[in-house]
Design an enzyme around this catalytic site. Structure first.
Site, PDB file in Angstrom:
ATOM      1  N   CYS A   1       1.201  -8.138   5.335  1.00 23.41           N
ATOM      2  CA  CYS A   1       0.820  -6.746   5.099  1.00 23.41           C
ATOM      3  C   CYS A   1      -0.666  -6.543   4.844  1.00 23.41           C
ATOM      4  CB  CYS A   1       1.696  -6.155   4.001  1.00 23.41           C
ATOM      5  SG  CYS A   1       3.380  -5.843   4.617  1.00 23.41           S
ATOM      6  N   ASP A   2      -1.011  -5.318   4.473  1.00 19.90           N
ATOM      7  CA  ASP A   2      -2.339  -4.749   4.676  1.00 19.90           C
ATOM      8  C   ASP A   2      -3.520  -5.598   4.215  1.00 19.90           C
ATOM      9  OD1 ASP A   2      -0.540  -2.744   5.270  1.00 19.90           O
ATOM     10  OD2 ASP A   2      -1.833  -1.156   4.545  1.00 19.90           O
ATOM     11  N   LYS A   3      -3.538  -6.039   2.972  1.00 20.25           N
ATOM     12  CA  LYS A   3      -4.709  -6.772   2.465  1.00 20.25           C
ATOM     13  C   LYS A   3      -4.481  -8.271   2.446  1.00 20.25           C
ATOM     14  CE  LYS A   3      -6.341  -2.794   1.995  1.00 20.25           C
ATOM     15  NZ  LYS A   3      -5.110  -2.159   2.450  1.00 20.25           N
TER      16      LYS A   3
ATOM     17  N   CYS B   1       5.431  -2.249   8.319  1.00 20.79           N
ATOM     18  CA  CYS B   1       5.835  -0.933   8.825  1.00 20.79           C
ATOM     19  C   CYS B   1       5.628  -0.824  10.334  1.00 20.79           C
ATOM     20  CB  CYS B   1       5.079   0.155   8.093  1.00 20.79           C
ATOM     21  SG  CYS B   1       5.519   0.251   6.344  1.00 20.79           S
TER      22      CYS B   1
ATOM     23  N   GLU C   1      -6.922   4.689  -0.107  1.00 22.41           N
ATOM     24  CA  GLU C   1      -6.491   5.275   1.161  1.00 22.41           C
ATOM     25  C   GLU C   1      -6.133   6.737   0.942  1.00 22.41           C
ATOM     26  OE1 GLU C   1      -4.693   1.426   3.517  1.00 22.41           O
ATOM     27  OE2 GLU C   1      -3.285   2.863   2.661  1.00 22.41           O
TER      28      GLU C   1
ATOM     29  N   ASP D   1       0.818  -1.213   0.000  1.00 20.76           N
ATOM     30  CA  ASP D   1       0.000   0.000   0.000  1.00 20.76           C
ATOM     31  C   ASP D   1       0.852   1.263   0.000  1.00 20.76           C
ATOM     32  OD1 ASP D   1      -2.043  -1.843   0.230  1.00 20.76           O
ATOM     33  OD2 ASP D   1      -3.189  -0.609   1.619  1.00 20.76           O
TER      34      ASP D   1
ATOM     35  N   SER E   1      -5.051   5.078   5.456  1.00 14.35           N
ATOM     36  CA  SER E   1      -3.949   4.206   5.839  1.00 14.35           C
ATOM     37  C   SER E   1      -3.924   4.078   7.351  1.00 14.35           C
ATOM     38  CB  SER E   1      -2.631   4.821   5.360  1.00 14.35           C
ATOM     39  OG  SER E   1      -1.538   4.273   6.055  1.00 14.35           O
TER      40      SER E   1
END
Length: 613
Positions: free
Chosen positions: A122-124, A195, A491, A81, A517
């Protein structure tokens, strides 16, 4: 007694062809009859959170085979992302969640796998795998790649901690020199891993712990630390045990829907509110609950947001603490322990360890346990060495952070705020609700009223903010960026970041039917539902309209009469609910996603009713 799913492809004369192909992958005669366990990896060189996962699937596979299973690895896609942010690439991020869920289903069902180990980060990717797990309902354990170490650099003779968001803010701040901006950029992301703050990736990896689907330390132990290797080893061993419990002992408690029950989803949401997690987690929990047919919705989230205090403040809400500090304070288990002592945890919910949370807390909560091994585990810390290698260091803090009065994790009595870190707001501009990360909102703007400055794309908003069109006291409205209207529900990290860069971070609000985000802070309100493209009232806002935000009372309203709203709606119905002048190329793949996308209050999942009839 349930039959092994894999027997469909490994038993019977008519499966001679399938067995021949299994043999070509290395399966031996004595292996037929063992459970086939999918190792669902997500290695890619595009994403720092996944760059170190290449060999970890085979690490898990070896343990599965040593424990009596057949391990077969495959990879999913993984979008970064941060790299996709601020341009057309972000349109693909949220839709990739559905693709990941579907691809896991396709691979597992096509090959009749019996169980899964999901290696996400990570995100998704974690949400997509979680959705697939709840959909398939076969034994599963999650083990993530782990968080990145926080960046560090020296400015004005002072060592400061950094993360990705700092690099973005400094890069857009005209008052920051090129030299200082580059120094921060080079220091912000020092290692592999997700992150380093409580952004979406780390929030979701923490939530899999609270759901009971991963092991202690999954959400907080650094990617670089040698101790993390044991999480992968034990995941491989434990999944065989879970699989045999279900298929050979008819023990349905080993299935994800019997672990991640409604009580477990409430535990996960309580954790999210207590730690001020990313607002994206709301989308993902709602989506996973729907896949598992769990009765968990925005009403539950609203109810819980009024009960749970803010017990753990982490970047981006503060620069004092990052994930490495959360781990030192006891990790997810430490936060859940404080929730339990406050009477806010369903402590009879079970986990993949086969324990209730009451039992698991007794063993792993640093405030309860006498185990020196557990205390040593939670002293695992950063090395401060740039690397893309997993398990590359064995540094430890000298002490634990067990200060529950002023430390990273607090008791209910010493909470950062008695109001939780997330809140659901409702009103005439968002009848089905919207979400704000209250953990990142300055107390001075918990109540805010201002004139709307309306944009119909993120790109126009960025141009307007940097071009001086937004002033202190304004409410920035970015619409037609929802799941359908974007499409893809981008985002809005760049608009919120640039508001800070322009000195407006505590002087403006931002409302959108898009999302944020996990790195976002400030008075940033997202997920406005229904979205503009679905006839939501955010599509009726005009330049200069007053918008009133009241976080303590959970309200948000457009200060326009009902008659005026009705007239505007009739006009918009005639025109169609779409941006007036936005120029955006939308691919066939994104159009296909948009054609079935629901608004954020439903988790932005696909509308299954469109497949009926």
């Amino acid at each position: 007694m349930p039959k092994y799913r894999s027997a469909t492809t490994t038993h019977g004369r008519n499966m001679a062809g399938a067995r021949a192909l299994w043999r070509a992958t290395g399966v031996k005669d004595e292996d037929f009859g063992k459970p086939i366990i999918a190792v669902v990896n997500s290695f890619t060189q595009f994403v720092p959170g996944h760059v170190h996962l290449k060999d970890l699937g085979q690490l898990v596979a070896r343990e599965i085979e040593a424990a009596g299973g057949i391990a077969k690895e495959f990879n999913t896609i993984a979008v970064d992302d941060g790299i996709a942010m601020g341009h057309g690439g972000m349109l693909y991020s949220l839709p990739s969640r559905e693709l990941i869920a579907d691809s896991v289903e396709y691979m597992v069902n096509a090959h009749c796998a019996d169980a899964m180990v999901c290696i996400s980060n990570c995100d998704k990717i974690t949400p997509g795998m979680l959705m697939a797990s709840m959909r398939l309902n076969i034994p599963v354990i999650f083990v993530s790649g782990g968080p990145m170490e926080a960046g560090k650099t020296k400015l004005s003779d002072q060592i400061i901690k950094l993360d990705l968001v700092d690099a973005m803010i400094q890069g857009a701040d005209p008052k920051v020199s090129d030299e200082q901006s580059e120094q921060i950029e080079r220091s912000a992301c020092p290692t592999c891993g997700s992150c380093s703050g409580m952004f979406t990736a780390n929030s979701m990896n923490c939530l899999t712990e609270a759901l009971g689907l991963s092991q202690p330390g999954n959400g907080s132990l650094l990617a670089t630390h040698a101790d993390r290797k044991q999480l992968f080893i034990s995941a491989g061993q434990r999944i065989v045990e879970l699989t045999k419990r279900y298929y050979e002992q008819d023990d349905e408690s080993a299935l994800p829907r019997n672990i991640a029950t409604k009580a477990a989803f409430e535990n996960a949401m309580a954790l999210d509110i207590a730690m001020g997690g990313s607002t994206n987690t709301v989308l993902h929990l709602l989506a996973a609950a729907q896949e598992g047919e769990v009765d968990f919705d925005m009403t539950d989230i609203d109810r819980m947001s009024r009960m749970v205090p803010h017990l753990c403040k982490v970047a981006p809400s503060t620069q004092k603490y990052h994930m490495e500090d959360v781990h030192r304070a006891g990790g997810v288990v430490g936060i859940l322990g404080e929730l339990n002592r406050a009477g806010l945890l369903h402590n009879q919910s079970k986990t993949v360890l086969g324990l209730t949370w009451e039992e698991q807390l007794a063993q792993y909560d640093i405030m309860l346990t006498d185990s020196e091994e557990v205390k040593r585990f939670y002293r695992a810390g950063p090395a401060g060495i740039r690397t893309t290698q997993a398990f590359s260091q064995d540094c430890r803090w000298d002490t634990l952070d067990d200060d529950r009065a002023q430390g990273c994790i607090r008791t209910k009595e010493n909470a950062f705020s008695q109001d939780g870190g997330l809140a659901v707001l409702k009103g005439n501009i968002a009848l089905d609700g919207c979400i704000v990360k209250t953990a990142g909102v300055d107390e001075s703007i918990l109540k805010f009223t201002g004139p709307a400055v309306v944009f119909e794309s993120q790109e126009d908003a960025v141009e307007g903010i940097l071009g001086g069109k937004v002033k202190a006291g304004d409410v920035v409205v970015i619409r037609y960026e929802g799941p359908k209207g974007g499409p893809g529900m981008q985002e809005m990290l760049y608009p919120t970041t640039y508001l800070k860069s322009m000195g407006l971070g505590k002087a403006c609000a931002l409302l959108t039917d898009g999302r944020f985000s996990g790195g976002t802070s400030g008075l940033s309100i997202g997920h406005a539902s229904p979205e503009a493209a679905n006839g939501g009232a955010i599509g009726l806002v005009k330049q200069g309209d007053l918008i009133a935000i009241d976080i303590p009372n959970r309200t948000i309203s457009l200060q326009v009469s009902e008659q005026e709203m009705a007239e505007r709606r009739a006009e918009q119905d005639a025109l169609g609910w779409k941006p007036v002048s936005r120029q955006r190329e939308v691919s066939f793949a994104l159009k296909a996603y948009a054609s079935m996308a629901t608004s954020a209050d439903k988790g932005a999942v696909r509308d299954k009713s469109k497949l009926e009839g």
